[in-house]
Design an enzyme around this catalytic site. Sequence first.
Site, PDB file in Angstrom:
ATOM      1  N   HIS A 174       0.896  -1.519   0.220  1.00 16.99           N
ATOM      2  CA  HIS A 174      -0.422  -0.207   0.271  1.00 16.99           C
ATOM      3  C   HIS A 174       1.078   0.964   0.041  1.00 16.99           C
ATOM      4  O   HIS A 174       0.333   1.799  -0.148  1.00 16.99           O
ATOM      5  CB  HIS A 174      -0.867  -0.244   1.270  1.00 16.99           C
ATOM      6  CG  HIS A 174      -1.671   0.769   1.433  1.00 16.99           C
ATOM      7  ND1 HIS A 174      -3.280   1.255   1.319  1.00 16.99           N
ATOM      8  CD2 HIS A 174      -1.587   2.180   1.640  1.00 16.99           C
ATOM      9  CE1 HIS A 174      -3.572   2.704   1.348  1.00 16.99           C
ATOM     10  NE2 HIS A 174      -2.910   3.198   1.456  1.00 16.99           N
ATOM     11  N   GLU A 175       1.563   1.171   0.560  1.00 14.24           N
ATOM     12  CA  GLU A 175       2.353   2.270   0.766  1.00 14.24           C
ATOM     13  C   GLU A 175       3.593   2.707  -0.579  1.00 14.24           C
ATOM     14  O   GLU A 175       4.054   3.962  -0.036  1.00 14.24           O
ATOM     15  CB  GLU A 175       3.395   2.409   1.987  1.00 14.24           C
ATOM     16  CG  GLU A 175       2.929   2.086   3.610  1.00 14.24           C
ATOM     17  CD  GLU A 175       1.619   3.429   3.913  1.00 14.24           C
ATOM     18  OE1 GLU A 175       2.139   4.344   3.249  1.00 14.24           O
ATOM     19  OE2 GLU A 175       1.234   3.662   4.204  1.00 14.24           O
ATOM     20  N   HIS A 178       1.973   4.305  -2.760  1.00 12.62           N
ATOM     21  CA  HIS A 178       1.629   6.082  -2.845  1.00 12.62           C
ATOM     22  C   HIS A 178       3.526   6.420  -3.564  1.00 12.62           C
ATOM     23  O   HIS A 178       2.986   7.695  -4.493  1.00 12.62           O
ATOM     24  CB  HIS A 178       2.212   6.032  -1.684  1.00 12.62           C
ATOM     25  CG  HIS A 178       0.491   5.964  -0.416  1.00 12.62           C
ATOM     26  ND1 HIS A 178      -0.485   6.838  -1.143  1.00 12.62           N
ATOM     27  CD2 HIS A 178       0.331   5.575   0.344  1.00 12.62           C
ATOM     28  CE1 HIS A 178      -1.652   6.405   0.309  1.00 12.62           C
ATOM     29  NE2 HIS A 178      -1.420   6.035   0.564  1.00 12.62           N
ATOM     30  N   TYR A 231      -9.942   2.366   1.361  1.00 17.93           N
ATOM     31  CA  TYR A 231     -10.510   2.653   2.759  1.00 17.93           C
ATOM     32  C   TYR A 231     -11.506   1.785   3.210  1.00 17.93           C
ATOM     33  O   TYR A 231     -12.307   1.193   2.013  1.00 17.93           O
ATOM     34  CB  TYR A 231     -10.715   3.907   3.609  1.00 17.93           C
ATOM     35  CG  TYR A 231      -9.452   5.017   3.783  1.00 17.93           C
ATOM     36  CD1 TYR A 231      -8.379   4.409   3.357  1.00 17.93           C
ATOM     37  CD2 TYR A 231      -9.465   6.139   4.996  1.00 17.93           C
ATOM     38  CE1 TYR A 231      -7.073   5.857   3.955  1.00 17.93           C
ATOM     39  CE2 TYR A 231      -9.004   7.382   4.964  1.00 17.93           C
ATOM     40  CZ  TYR A 231      -7.555   6.748   4.709  1.00 17.93           C
ATOM     41  OH  TYR A 231      -6.946   7.708   5.544  1.00 17.93           O
TER      42      TYR A 231
END
Length: 491
Positions: A174-175, A178, A231
């Site tokens: 996920h990070e 980004h 989310y």
Amino acid sequence: MAVNVFTYTSGLVLLALLVVSVTCRPTLEDTHQGVGISSPEKANVAQARSDSVQPKVPDRPVFILGDVEIPLHRNAIRNKSMHWKDGIVPFVVDNDYPDTARATILAGLHEIEADVESQGTKCIQFIPRTTEQNYLRIKRGTGCHSPIGFDPGEDGAVVSTLGPGCEIKGIVMHEILHVLGFYHEQNRPDRDLYVDINETNVAVIRDFYIRNETIIDTMGIPYDFLSIMHYGAYNSAQVKRYAVITPKPKYGRTLRLGQRVGLSPTDVIKVQTLYNCPLDTSHIHSDMDERVIERCDFALGMCNFTTDNTAANYAAKWVVQTEPTSDGPVAGYTNGLDAFLFASLKDEEAFSSIASKEVSSQATVLSTENLTTLKNEINLKQATTTRTPQTTTVYSPLLTSGEDGMVCVQYVIYQKGPSSFLQLFLSGPLLQRQELRNYKPLSHDYWARDEVRIDLGRQAEFRLEFVANLQEGSVAIDDYYVVKGECIYSS
């Protein structure tokens, strides 16, 4: 629902092999106010989220929106200079990570690279840094947060912070997405066509700002409810009983919001499109279905569970609940509108009018005065009834562990006291019944995740029992998984 039950090989399991290894988390964690879905991510970004503006370096101020660092001097991904040139990402991992955490981080990088490979050619390449001026630095700081895209500091490093508790493969991926240039899915300009946001219940409203077309390019790719960048229903909730993000009613109550298992096929297409690679998802293979022994989100009923519900014990029952409860969840954990498994001694009909008033609009959080009035009504009805403690049990089918015997049981629990609580037991043909979890001291008005890791021995048969001890209050569970090997972060 998917259930894989393997044939038991007799004579291979001895009772002496049974070793119960509980999760390393000492208590249940609130899964609803962090970034993404996983509670470790929440716990470690709590401090970062408490300040509205945090300087990264004196001359380079940033907002930290959940787990996203947004420099104040630029837009984001539409700027082609924010893409990594040719998809090549030199990287270093700080030396102070434990070996297991380092291995997990490298596994996350490798999985992204393999997933977005296009027709046999690397679309993204993570290469160990040698002399490159610009590179990705994965830092063991505080919390989980990353900049959007290629945005090096004065030392040439793009810093992604993965603090303690963030070293979970799905969170790592996920990070890193980004860093490759992606916002959260619910920040898309077309977000309101797909989900509803309860803005009055958002702890940090900036986390839910829509980014317009000058910032986010959807690239003509459909909205992805199952994106690793989406989310969950209760993320960033101010009043944690109520969902913040729910799917539009036309998409149904069985839809899952977000996950931290791996890249969805649409995530793969997005990366390939952004980095001008041919679209190719033919090689994508998830080991999730192979690892899942049993799972149930109760959207279609009890799955393979059985209960001890009897006419003589009518007051205490496990039921699949599709409507709000007066002393328990408003909705399930999967998407904030869904069903869940519920156990209570209450006559729910007596409380249905209160419950319907309490949740008359998913888009509005009740005022403090109204909530107080409703609580007083409920307390008054409770005071007029004397209840005898009762128990009711729900049983899994007979399951079988994998070749190495390691099993993870994970679920979310909603337990509102003062004197009702859940127990989890393990039993089996060759196993002595024993308690794995006892939540007697727990009482809170929101969903929280827990997990139990068990070493059963090779191809062991076992059964799980969820026992609700009921007097005052209620117990509920949702999103139940039994998987071989390590736990997954499915929601």
